[in-house]
Write an enzyme that holds these catalytic residues in place. Structure first.
Site, PDB file in Angstrom:
ATOM      1  N   CYS A 136     -18.361  12.586  31.026  1.00  0.00           N
ATOM      2  CA  CYS A 136     -17.686  11.258  30.539  1.00  0.00           C
ATOM      3  C   CYS A 136     -16.310  11.255  30.444  1.00  0.00           C
ATOM      4  O   CYS A 136     -15.746  10.054  30.671  1.00  0.00           O
ATOM      5  CB  CYS A 136     -18.518  11.058  29.224  1.00  0.00           C
ATOM      6  SG  CYS A 136     -18.765  12.196  28.009  1.00  0.00           S
ATOM      7  N   HIS A 191     -15.182   6.869  24.016  1.00  0.00           N
ATOM      8  CA  HIS A 191     -14.267   7.996  24.135  1.00  0.00           C
ATOM      9  C   HIS A 191     -12.784   7.162  24.464  1.00  0.00           C
ATOM     10  O   HIS A 191     -12.571   6.356  25.253  1.00  0.00           O
ATOM     11  CB  HIS A 191     -14.524   9.027  25.277  1.00  0.00           C
ATOM     12  CG  HIS A 191     -15.447   9.747  24.945  1.00  0.00           C
ATOM     13  ND1 HIS A 191     -16.368   9.645  23.871  1.00  0.00           N
ATOM     14  CD2 HIS A 191     -16.047  10.858  25.693  1.00  0.00           C
ATOM     15  CE1 HIS A 191     -17.211  10.726  24.070  1.00  0.00           C
ATOM     16  NE2 HIS A 191     -17.238  11.433  25.161  1.00  0.00           N
TER      17      HIS A 191
END
Ligand code: 11C
Length: 343
Positions: free
Chosen positions: A127, A240
């Site tokens: 990710c 994130h």
């Protein structure tokens, strides 16, 4: 008739897979949820209605057209190749098990969908890597990134539902004045940052940090782009963020970078500091596009350097959305909007 199977449908990524498939109206005729004996027989509420979880078997999975694996690398290593072999299902694996294997494409469709070719086992990237790559690919194509330094601000969702629950529980315990218990993370995450994601490697970097180096090179079709990452877990739930400095072969300016990023699919330029507009996980959460901003000329690398900040939903671009986009690409391939400029 397009049959879709999901292994790991009750996990954080699995749930998002179901929502994204439904939201994007992926042209499927049926969805099948597979699990081990422990979960088989359970009924799960999904956007497709109540679905009973079936006992996983390679045979049953092979009858699907697409199988999304949202489970451990160990499971993928054991079963993925058998599901895909000899005209079985196309397997899109979210784990890191096959990402660096030479004959397995590691794919972000907007960048290197063409790498899939006729392969039936496809790896979905890490990710942190995927979120950064969305912003970096147009810049790499035009300015040729030679070196990169990245620091990450990673959400609890990277450690699944257990990580998100532990963040909520440690936050509540801290507010209640109790000693926060932790199991998923190496330390209590509430009111803390932890410069440690995944296991430490012999070179002192963590595996998460090295994945950014290894996977970005593979996705960009490079072998020697130098990338140093420091991966840090922060107490937020699911997007994130990354502070990135690039050094480029060709001279770069923030305006030229902005113009390219504004053309890129899957990227929103959020870059108006005077109006307090910049990427933030608060805004990137639950959003398909990755936010990019804080574009500025590097005062270290001058006209060959740029600083930027990205925020992207870890469960979406970092996992479920990218996986569904791979399946969409296979249904209807398209070329990357950007190609490397040949010197
Ligand atoms: C994290 N990025 O935030 C990790 C999770 O390589 O698929 C994803 C690990 C991977 O903890």
């Amino acid at each position: 008739m397009v049959q879709v199977g999901i292994v790991g449908a009750t996990g954080a990524v699995g749930k998002e897979l179901l929502s994204v498939l439904h939201d994007r109206k992926f042209a499927l005729t049926s969805v099948h949820l597979f699990a081990s004996e422990r979960s088989a027989g359970k009924v799960v509420e999904t956007p497709y209605g109540s679905l009973e979880v079936k006992l996983f078997s390679v045979q049953a999975a092979r009858e699907m057209d697409y199988v999304f694996l949202a489970v451990s690398g160990t499971f993928a290593l054991e079963h993925a190749e058998a599901i895909a072999a000899d005209g079985g299902a196309v397997v899109i694996d979210n784990s890191s098990a096959f990402r660096l294997q030479e004959n397995v494409p590691l794919v972000i469709p907007e960048i290197n969908g063409a790498a899939i070719g006729t392969r039936r086992l496809i790896a979905n990237p890490n990710c942190t890597t995927a979120i950064a790559a969305m912003a970096l690919w147009p810049l790499h194509c035009h300015f040729a990134i030679e070196k990169m330094i990245m620091s990450t601000y990673q959400a609890a969702s990277g450690a699944g539902i257990e990580g998100m629950n532990e963040l909520l529980e440690t936050t509540k315990a801290s507010l209640d004045g109790a000693a926060p218990q932790h199991k998923v993370f190496a330390h209590p995450l509430a009111f803390n940052v932890i410069p440690h994601v995944d296991t430490f490697q012999p070179n002192g970097y963590t595996k998460e940090e090295m994945k950014v180096t290894w996977e970005t090179n593979k996705i960009f079709g490079e072998t020697s782009m130098k990338i140093s990452c420091t991966a840090v877990r922060i107490p937020i739930l699911r997007a994130h963020s990354e502070a990135i400095t690039i050094q480029t072969k060709r001279p770069i300016t923030p305006d030229a970078a902005r113009a390219l990023l504004e053309m890129a699919d899957g990227v929103d330029v959020v870059d108006d500091p005077a109006a307090l507009q910049y990427p933030m996980p608060l805004h990137a959460t639950a959003k398909y596009n990755v936010e990019v901003g804080r574009l500025r000329q590097s005062i270290v690398f001058d006209e060959h350097g740029l600083d930027l900040f990205v925020s992207g939903d870890q469960l979406l671009r970092g996992a479920a959305l990218n996986a569904v986009l791979i399946a969409e690409f296979l249904e209807q391939p398209y070329p990357s909007k950007f190609a490397k400029v040949v010197e």
